[in-house]
Write a protein that holds these residues in place. Sequence first.
Motif, PDB file in Angstrom:
ATOM      1  N   UNK A   1       0.840  -1.197   0.000  1.00  0.00           N
ATOM      2  CA  UNK A   1       0.000   0.000   0.000  1.00  0.00           C
ATOM      3  C   UNK A   1       0.874   1.245   0.000  1.00  0.00           C
ATOM      4  N   UNK A   2       1.908   1.237   0.828  1.00  0.00           N
ATOM      5  CA  UNK A   2       2.818   2.382   0.872  1.00  0.00           C
ATOM      6  C   UNK A   2       3.460   2.614  -0.490  1.00  0.00           C
ATOM      7  N   UNK A   3       3.818   1.545  -1.176  1.00  0.00           N
ATOM      8  CA  UNK A   3       4.434   1.676  -2.496  1.00  0.00           C
ATOM      9  C   UNK A   3       3.448   2.279  -3.499  1.00  0.00           C
ATOM     10  N   UNK A   4       2.189   1.900  -3.413  1.00  0.00           N
ATOM     11  CA  UNK A   4       1.174   2.455  -4.307  1.00  0.00           C
ATOM     12  C   UNK A   4       1.011   3.955  -4.084  1.00  0.00           C
ATOM     13  N   UNK A   5       1.014   4.383  -2.840  1.00  0.00           N
ATOM     14  CA  UNK A   5       0.875   5.813  -2.541  1.00  0.00           C
ATOM     15  C   UNK A   5       2.068   6.610  -3.061  1.00  0.00           C
TER      16      UNK A   5
ATOM     17  N   UNK B   1       4.353  15.057  -0.766  1.00  0.00           N
ATOM     18  CA  UNK B   1       5.033  15.274  -2.040  1.00  0.00           C
ATOM     19  C   UNK B   1       4.272  16.219  -2.979  1.00  0.00           C
ATOM     20  N   UNK B   2       3.108  15.822  -3.458  1.00  0.00           N
ATOM     21  CA  UNK B   2       2.388  16.598  -4.471  1.00  0.00           C
ATOM     22  C   UNK B   2       1.557  17.701  -3.822  1.00  0.00           C
ATOM     23  N   UNK B   3       1.602  18.891  -4.409  1.00  0.00           N
ATOM     24  CA  UNK B   3       0.854  20.028  -3.867  1.00  0.00           C
ATOM     25  C   UNK B   3       0.005  20.674  -4.962  1.00  0.00           C
ATOM     26  N   UNK B   4      -1.120  21.251  -4.550  1.00  0.00           N
ATOM     27  CA  UNK B   4      -1.972  22.007  -5.455  1.00  0.00           C
ATOM     28  C   UNK B   4      -1.325  23.361  -5.751  1.00  0.00           C
TER      29      UNK B   4
ATOM     30  N   UNK C   1       5.285  18.818  -8.084  1.00  0.00           N
ATOM     31  CA  UNK C   1       6.156  18.308  -7.022  1.00  0.00           C
ATOM     32  C   UNK C   1       7.594  18.448  -7.498  1.00  0.00           C
ATOM     33  N   UNK C   2       8.531  18.366  -6.549  1.00  0.00           N
ATOM     34  CA  UNK C   2       9.951  18.487  -6.863  1.00  0.00           C
ATOM     35  C   UNK C   2      10.654  17.176  -6.576  1.00  0.00           C
ATOM     36  N   UNK C   3      11.645  16.844  -7.384  1.00  0.00           N
ATOM     37  CA  UNK C   3      12.441  15.640  -7.160  1.00  0.00           C
ATOM     38  C   UNK C   3      13.639  15.959  -6.266  1.00  0.00           C
TER      39      UNK C   3
ATOM     40  N   UNK D   1       1.518  10.815  -3.363  1.00  0.00           N
ATOM     41  CA  UNK D   1       1.131  11.370  -2.071  1.00  0.00           C
ATOM     42  C   UNK D   1       2.346  11.582  -1.170  1.00  0.00           C
ATOM     43  N   UNK D   2       3.313  10.697  -1.281  1.00  0.00           N
ATOM     44  CA  UNK D   2       4.449  10.711  -0.368  1.00  0.00           C
ATOM     45  C   UNK D   2       5.694  10.191  -1.067  1.00  0.00           C
TER      46      UNK D   2
END
Length: 747
Positions: free
Chosen positions: A438-442, A598-601, A570-572, A447-448
Amino acid sequence: DMKLQYLDFFSWLKRVLSGEASLYYSFGKSLGGNTIGLFAYYLSSPFNLLLLFFDDIQLFVVVIAALKIGTCGLTFAFFVRHRFAELKLVWIVLLAACYASMAYNLDQTSNIMWLDGVYMLPLIMLGVYRLAAADRRGMLYVSVTGAILINWYTAYMCCLFSAFYFLYEKIRKENFEKKQIKKRYVIPFIHYCITMILAVGSSMFFFLPVIMNLLEGKGADAGSFVLGFRCNILELLEGLIPGNAGLINSSVLILFCGTLTLAGAVGYFLSGKFTRKEKLFGGIMMGFLVFSAVFMPLENVWNGFRTVASYYCRFSFIICCFMGYLAAGFLEKWKISGNSKVIAGFCGLIVAAELFYNDFAVIRHLNYENAEEYEEYARGAQQSAASLKDYDSGAFYRTEQTSSYGLKEGNYFGTYNEGMAYGFSPLASYSSTYDALIADFYIKCGYTNTDRLILYNEPILLSDSLLGIKYNMSKFPLYGYERTSLESYNQKSIYQNPYALGLGCMVSDQILSDIHGAANNFEYQNQLISKMLGREAECFKKVDAKLEKQNGEWIWTLNSPNCENILYGYLTRRGANLVDIYVDGEFRTDYGVWNSYRTFQISDDSSGCSHTVSMKGSILVEDGVEGIFYYLDMEVFRSAIAELKTREFQPAVFKDGYVEGSYYSQEDGNLLLTIPYDRGWKITCNGEEAAQQSVQGVFTVIPVKSGENKIVMEYRLPGFFWGCMASCFSIIGFAGWQLSKNWKRKG
């Protein structure tokens, strides 16, 4: 972690004990998951049954902390009373007080589940002694079984120590004679091993399901074994001094458990009452334990063959207990010249004053939260969850939130188990018993960046909708969501997602092939929805951005498209830099810590306006840092979601460990359920067992027929049946072994 995890877990256990939640499966744990591992690691202590009598979780924690610490003293007193028959009561009481009030115990009031191992260790040691001295196995068998059931993690440490302690007691007691090796050493050690195996086996009705659950997450990661030492000799000595509260949570081995214990242990080696052999092997044992704590590869073994990054040293209570053992041996043979009562009384005053001073220093040093503030937040969270249930009586929907209790000042981290605590179904979850898939999917969805916890701080409308997030509690507006008329609690309004899907939907056969080679998180989501639909659906589209570097600040400038959209980014390589993110000049989040999202609006502007995303702070590594910006094309997105909604599955019953509903299909096909695949699910379709399979490493897919499909899902704890069988055989085996021993003795 008391604030970030345990309080919510206790609130969940309160709901379990009240019949509001299931013990072994929870839809409040991320998308849904097995909770037996979580229960076993955090909550299986019998003291937790007292939750039934408490409404105030914080008061409950204080009470059981005091009870557990007191029980540590009680079991240690019981051990030394039976191990050292001539030890006077006054020394038993004082040594027990030292063991109970050692620095480890006071520090671990923040990891309260580890205190269970502290009070079980003396009982295991007494069991080992009785087996080594007289082949009496019952105490060891019962105490080891109980320790595993109460807290398997500290039980592992105690069991590992018991092997060394058994050998120590045998070597200390027996003289080495070559002809007697088998009788004095080999056979007793075999009896010890059989007793331990049967004790572990007797716990398998509980422990086997726990093992199987843990292997789905952190238990599968052994960590790395790096050569090195935690601290030096001077720091070791510093850790023996009372009042050194500043050393807590450092890399210094803290072994303070009373000067009386330390003096007694030193006296053991200086006294003429003990043989060279006793001193030699006592020194070897103590040296080995201390070396194991400071030499990192051996420390990893004691921690369960894992590298741990916090709460050093987790097994130092074992070293302190052995110090107490040596001190008891010395005090048993210490002959006081003069008025023994006066000396004992003086020692008692010194011990009391010293322990009070040290405990006060440790407690004052610990970080405490505002109790009233937490209670106010908890009431608000309960009211918010209750109002949402009144507002929407549907069987299934998921609920998330953009902020939670304990949210850091930089808008990151916080408590992610409030779904379990207050009874709603979120994406977020944080525990040591996480599901790695599940963590890998997120991570793939954006999300993270971390697999250590499952974060949710800002919505990603496409993923939110596919996963069924219908409601979101937030202090700020959410693009794509609509604010409801429900009352705000904890300054959070409730927003509704009109695009949220049900628990599942009919999908194309393409979903059965895994996604590989997605360029980034947005492209992964494009591929995911495309596979579900069976056609290309480019919901996310790339936005070009211009990068400028000014005075150590990186600024990306980009324009929103001239269409209805939501702009994301998002930034790498964020973890390599200690930076903050600013969107259009306004601070958004601390972006440089492992537990930030990680991802932001960015905007929902549809008029082609210019926007900026800035990275400010300590930019230590420039190589590989890239801004990834995409917009969600609302026209394409709506079309794709509308198509999936014509095939969605809305269950009639959705509760922990049980789902039921009817699904009408126009044709034979695959029904995808956004419930994590788990071998524990038994799924029937029209009364026949459905052939379920895992897709995309996380979801469950079952075949359905054209027409009406009656679907029932029941969760059965994996490993429980075979665990019960192992427990039965082990209990019968031990009972038979004991009976045969008694018959031989009578014969």
